[in-house]
Design a protein around this motif. Structure first.
Motif, PDB file in Angstrom:
ATOM      1  N   THR A 166      34.834  17.302   2.838  1.00  0.00           N
ATOM      2  CA  THR A 166      34.853  16.503   4.067  1.00  0.00           C
ATOM      3  C   THR A 166      35.710  17.202   5.130  1.00  0.00           C
ATOM      4  OG1 THR A 166      36.813  15.379   3.292  1.00  0.00           O
ATOM      5  CG2 THR A 166      34.694  14.364   2.735  1.00  0.00           C
ATOM      6  N   GLU A 207      44.408  17.577  -1.217  1.00  0.00           N
ATOM      7  CA  GLU A 207      44.499  16.763  -0.007  1.00  0.00           C
ATOM      8  C   GLU A 207      45.777  15.936  -0.005  1.00  0.00           C
ATOM      9  OE1 GLU A 207      40.795  14.615   0.257  1.00  0.00           O
ATOM     10  OE2 GLU A 207      39.660  16.472   0.099  1.00  0.00           O
ATOM     11  N   ARG A 219      36.242  21.796  14.488  1.00  0.00           N
ATOM     12  CA  ARG A 219      37.163  20.654  14.647  1.00  0.00           C
ATOM     13  C   ARG A 219      38.400  20.821  13.779  1.00  0.00           C
ATOM     14  NH1 ARG A 219      35.471  15.003  13.146  1.00  0.00           N
ATOM     15  NH2 ARG A 219      33.586  15.874  12.266  1.00  0.00           N
ATOM     16  N   MET A 246      39.995   8.399  -1.571  1.00  0.00           N
ATOM     17  CA  MET A 246      40.438   9.290  -0.488  1.00  0.00           C
ATOM     18  C   MET A 246      39.336   9.434   0.570  1.00  0.00           C
ATOM     19  SD  MET A 246      42.685  11.412   0.805  1.00  0.00           S
ATOM     20  CE  MET A 246      43.918  11.981  -0.338  1.00  0.00           C
ATOM     21  N   ARG A 247      38.102   9.628   0.059  1.00  0.00           N
ATOM     22  CA  ARG A 247      36.991   9.831   0.987  1.00  0.00           C
ATOM     23  C   ARG A 247      36.785   8.607   1.892  1.00  0.00           C
ATOM     24  NH1 ARG A 247      32.580  13.655  -1.303  1.00  0.00           N
ATOM     25  NH2 ARG A 247      34.526  14.776  -1.423  1.00  0.00           N
ATOM     26  N   VAL A 294      39.475   8.474   4.563  1.00  0.00           N
ATOM     27  CA  VAL A 294      39.261   9.480   5.607  1.00  0.00           C
ATOM     28  C   VAL A 294      38.160   9.049   6.584  1.00  0.00           C
ATOM     29  CG1 VAL A 294      38.405  11.830   5.937  1.00  0.00           C
ATOM     30  CG2 VAL A 294      40.156  11.392   4.256  1.00  0.00           C
ATOM     31  N   ARG A 295      37.191   8.279   6.065  1.00  0.00           N
ATOM     32  CA  ARG A 295      36.070   7.871   6.930  1.00  0.00           C
ATOM     33  C   ARG A 295      36.341   6.571   7.681  1.00  0.00           C
ATOM     34  NH1 ARG A 295      31.403   9.464   2.616  1.00  0.00           N
ATOM     35  NH2 ARG A 295      31.341  11.659   3.135  1.00  0.00           N
ATOM     36  N   TYR A 303      41.961   5.268   9.809  1.00  0.00           N
ATOM     37  CA  TYR A 303      42.402   6.657   9.673  1.00  0.00           C
ATOM     38  C   TYR A 303      42.259   7.388  11.016  1.00  0.00           C
ATOM     39  CZ  TYR A 303      42.337  11.535   8.172  1.00  0.00           C
ATOM     40  OH  TYR A 303      42.585  12.871   8.050  1.00  0.00           O
ATOM     41  N   ARG A 351      45.242   9.010  13.184  1.00  0.00           N
ATOM     42  CA  ARG A 351      45.261  10.408  13.647  1.00  0.00           C
ATOM     43  C   ARG A 351      45.503  10.499  15.149  1.00  0.00           C
ATOM     44  NH1 ARG A 351      43.459  14.889  10.977  1.00  0.00           N
ATOM     45  NH2 ARG A 351      42.392  15.769  12.765  1.00  0.00           N
ATOM     46  N   VAL A 375      43.648  17.483  21.292  1.00  0.00           N
ATOM     47  CA  VAL A 375      42.556  17.713  20.320  1.00  0.00           C
ATOM     48  C   VAL A 375      42.278  16.437  19.535  1.00  0.00           C
ATOM     49  CG1 VAL A 375      41.982  18.933  18.173  1.00  0.00           C
ATOM     50  CG2 VAL A 375      42.885  20.201  20.117  1.00  0.00           C
ATOM     51  N   ARG A 376      43.355  15.758  19.105  1.00  0.00           N
ATOM     52  CA  ARG A 376      43.187  14.510  18.328  1.00  0.00           C
ATOM     53  C   ARG A 376      42.494  13.432  19.182  1.00  0.00           C
ATOM     54  NH1 ARG A 376      47.006  14.538  13.929  1.00  0.00           N
ATOM     55  NH2 ARG A 376      46.452  16.510  12.946  1.00  0.00           N
ATOM     56  N   GLU A 417      38.838  14.284  19.498  1.00  0.00           N
ATOM     57  CA  GLU A 417      38.136  13.976  18.236  1.00  0.00           C
ATOM     58  C   GLU A 417      37.854  12.481  18.131  1.00  0.00           C
ATOM     59  OE1 GLU A 417      40.274  15.158  14.751  1.00  0.00           O
ATOM     60  OE2 GLU A 417      40.264  17.251  15.361  1.00  0.00           O
ATOM     61  N   ARG A 445      30.032   8.428  18.716  1.00  0.00           N
ATOM     62  CA  ARG A 445      28.995   8.522  17.672  1.00  0.00           C
ATOM     63  C   ARG A 445      28.770   7.159  17.026  1.00  0.00           C
ATOM     64  NH1 ARG A 445      31.030  13.530  14.706  1.00  0.00           N
ATOM     65  NH2 ARG A 445      30.328  15.169  16.075  1.00  0.00           N
TER      66      ARG A 445
END
Lengths: 552, 70
Positions: A26, A170, A244, B1-2, B5-6, B10, B14, B58-59, B62, B69
């Motif tokens: 990811t 991670e 990114r 974790m995944r 992050v999505r 999160y 960030r 940058v953050r 993003e 999206r």
């Protein structure tokens, strides 16, 4: 090295059965993959640079950092355009030809073998802050055998195919970023004095020779960008994700390096420093850069931060050691993977892609490169283990030994391979304008080349000048680097020429490659279908333009 | 974790950290200007401040892309 994806295809039969790596990394995984590789470097580099560049350490990090930003941008563009695991070696082979691809790959292999030893060495240095019996300066033999066993242990784990999970990587990366941010926050808020920074810079400005030495060592705090391209092969939609995560990674690493060096020069320690060997008071940068502390300088600095230092002194050695261990493992894994890729491209003998029948791992490559790592360890540790060899080193190498020797060679390998990557980027911009680039280095000059509009990358020229000057500094200031680095490259070239002659391949020219077919396959496997369509349309337009201009 | 992050939390965390970084960058630049001034030895501090602000930018970019999206 973070990777939860499957092993690379290791035999022709296996390659046919499992032709690609599973793309399951990811954006955060991609970031932490790079961070666990490059982020560990400051743990090693800070003390070395402070010892060499003294009051100009922040300037040394600044110079190396600017070059690193250029290198990072180049890798980001190339990894997003060509998301394959071969990294620098692949880009250079594609841009400049087989022999230059070999030289770049061989220099990266030097870096990976150094990576194994240097980070294993530093990992034990950090642990020695909790277990003094491991301290190199007090018990050199114990230190030597522990590093040796660590290398053998990592080789064994890689041999039987055990790898750390991406999730573990991670978590460690996340903890380390939080920890380093906390150290810097408390340091800058409660102990940083700008006047002290200026005073230290004026009072302890090094000689030009030492500044060049410091710059050449500072680049080792930024080595490991190969991981960007290695991550690219296992990342979902790499052309979008890699730019990114890479930009964030580049900025994070640059910030940490500049912040630590400024803090080390301008921080008032929370408690008095011990006197030096001659009984004199010493400044913080000198304390961090001495032989006793330069291997674990981040931990020592953290322990001197007000309020937070007592806590940091307990966990930073463990966190640092884990991060360094991951980085050392990336050397074992990376060297065997690069050697495998080079062997597949007929740059190295087929021996390097031989796999163990049971474990399906490149056992021969792992054995050979870990063997090199052990030789480097012996060479680095010898002066401390044997007093008679200390005299020889003092006479021949100005007393350079141990971690400095490893740092020299690390800087040499990185500077050599990055130099070729910049040239490859320029060549690919001119010769492969059809490949879609979702990220381009800034500041380009458009012009017509062979009847086609292309863009010349100015930043690549700046980066090449910077990295080439660092290569020059390494050769100028490090006696061992001057001898051992070029010897490694020269021996490699001789072996390459002998192999190509034996196999009947062209020695100085390249074998025929169907890059167009390869690029379509790469984009298809990456799941970048829109980019593949764009690539095919670009190729058609390119052929028409070239036909019109009468060029091929 | 995944899943973490999505998540949107999160993404917000960030961009929050990015804002802190940008703030620290501004403070670094301000303190450098007021204590050292525009001298060559202050160059590393200026670059550090600029890099912190760039990280914040940058953050934020993003986060904006992710939101558009969604």
């Amino acid at each position: 090295m973070a990777a939860n994806a499957g092993s690379p295809p290791l035999t022709p039969a296996a390659a046919a059965a499992t032709p690609t790596l599973r793309r399951s990394v990811t954006p955060w995984g991609s970031f932490s993959w790079g961070y666990s590789d490059v982020g560990a470097d400051i743990f090693v580099g800070l003390g070395l640079v402070l010892g060499a560049a003294a009051g100009a350490s922040n300037v040394a990090f600044l110079f190396a950092g600017i070059v690193y930003v250029c290198v990072g941008l180049a890798y980001t563009e190339l990894a997003a355009a060509y998301p394959v695991a071969g990294g620098g070696q692949y880009f250079v082979m594609r841009g400049l030809g087989d022999i230059f691809g070999f030289i770049a790959g061989w220099a990266v292999l030097l870096d990976f073998t150094i990576d194994i030893t240097l980070f294993a060495w530093s990992c034990i240095d950090y642990l020695s802050k909790l277990l003094p019996i491991l301290a190199f300066t007090i018990h050199p033999w114990t230190h030597f055998w522990t590093v040796f066993l660590l290398i053998v242990g990592l080789a064994t784990l890689n041999f039987i195919g055990v790898r750390e999970s991406s999730a573990f990587n991670e978590i460690v990366s996340g903890l380390d970023i939080a920890s380093e941010t906390a150290i810097l926050f408390f340091g800058f808020v409660f102990a940083f004095r700008p006047e002290l920074l200026v005073h230290t810079m004026h009072g302890s400005w090094p000689s030009t020779f030492n500044l060049m030495n410091g710059v050449s060592l500072a680049i080792i705090s930024f080595v490991g960008l190969e991981s960007i391209s290695q991550a690219a092969q296992e990342t979902q939609r790499p052309a979008s994700v890699i730019p990114r995560t890479s930009i964030s990674l580049i900025l994070t690493i640059l910030i940490f390096a500049l912040a630590y060096s400024n803090l080390a020069l301008g921080m008032q320690p929370s408690h008095p420093l011990p006197l030096d060997a001659r009984g004199h008071a010493q400044e913080l940068w000198a304390f961090l850069g001495n032989e006793e502390n330069n291997g674990a300088s981040v931990q020592v600095l953290a322990s001197l931060v007000p309020y937070y230092g007592a806590l940091a002194a307990l966990y930073v050695p463990v966190l640092g050691a884990i991060l360094l261990l991951i980085s050392s493992n990336s050397g074992v894994f990376g060297s065997s993977r690069i050697a495998y890729a080079m062997s597949q491209a007929n740059l190295l003998p087929s021996l390097f892609r031989q796999v163990h029948p049971k474990f399906r791992t490149p056992a021969v490559s792992i054995g050979i490169f870990c063997g090199f790592a052990v030789l480097e360890l012996i060479f680095a540790a010898l002066p401390s283990l044997s007093p008679s060899s200390k005299d020889v080193y003092a006479r021949l190498f100005r007393g350079e030994d141990g971690i400095t020797f490893l740092g020299d060679l690390y800087a040499f390998g990185a500077a050599a391979s990055y130099s070729f990557v910049f040239l490859a980027l320029i060549a690919l911009r001119l010769n492969d304008p059809a490949s879609p680039r979702k990220f381009k280095m800034p500041f380009n000059i458009p012009f017509t080349y062979k009847g086609v509009r292309v863009e010349f990358p100015l930043v690549a020229v700046v980066g090449f000048a910077g990295i080439f000057s660092i290569l020059f500094f390494v050769m100028l200031t490090h006696l061992i680097g001057r001898i051992a680095g070029p010897s490694w490259i020269l021996l490699g070239i001789l072996g390459y020429l002998a192999y190509r002659r034996y196999k009947g391949y062209p020695m100085f020219r390249s074998r025929p490659h169907d890059w167009r077919k390869q690029q379509s396959k790469i984009l298809l496997e990456a799941g970048e279908l829109e980019l593949m369509d764009e690539y095919l349309a670009n190729l058609k337009a390119l052929d028409e333009q070239r036909a019109k201009a009468g060029t091929t | 974790m995944r899943n973490v992050v999505r998540s949107e939390g999160y993404a917000r965390a960030r961009v929050g950290i990015g804002a802190v970084a940008a703030g620290l960058g501004a403070v670094t630049l301000y303190r450098t200007v007021t204590t050292v001034g525009f001298k060559l030895e202050a160059l590393p501090a200026y670059v550090l401040g600029a890099a912190l602000i760039a990280l914040g930018y940058v953050r934020w970019r993003e986060y904006r892309t992710a939101r558009s999206r969604a």
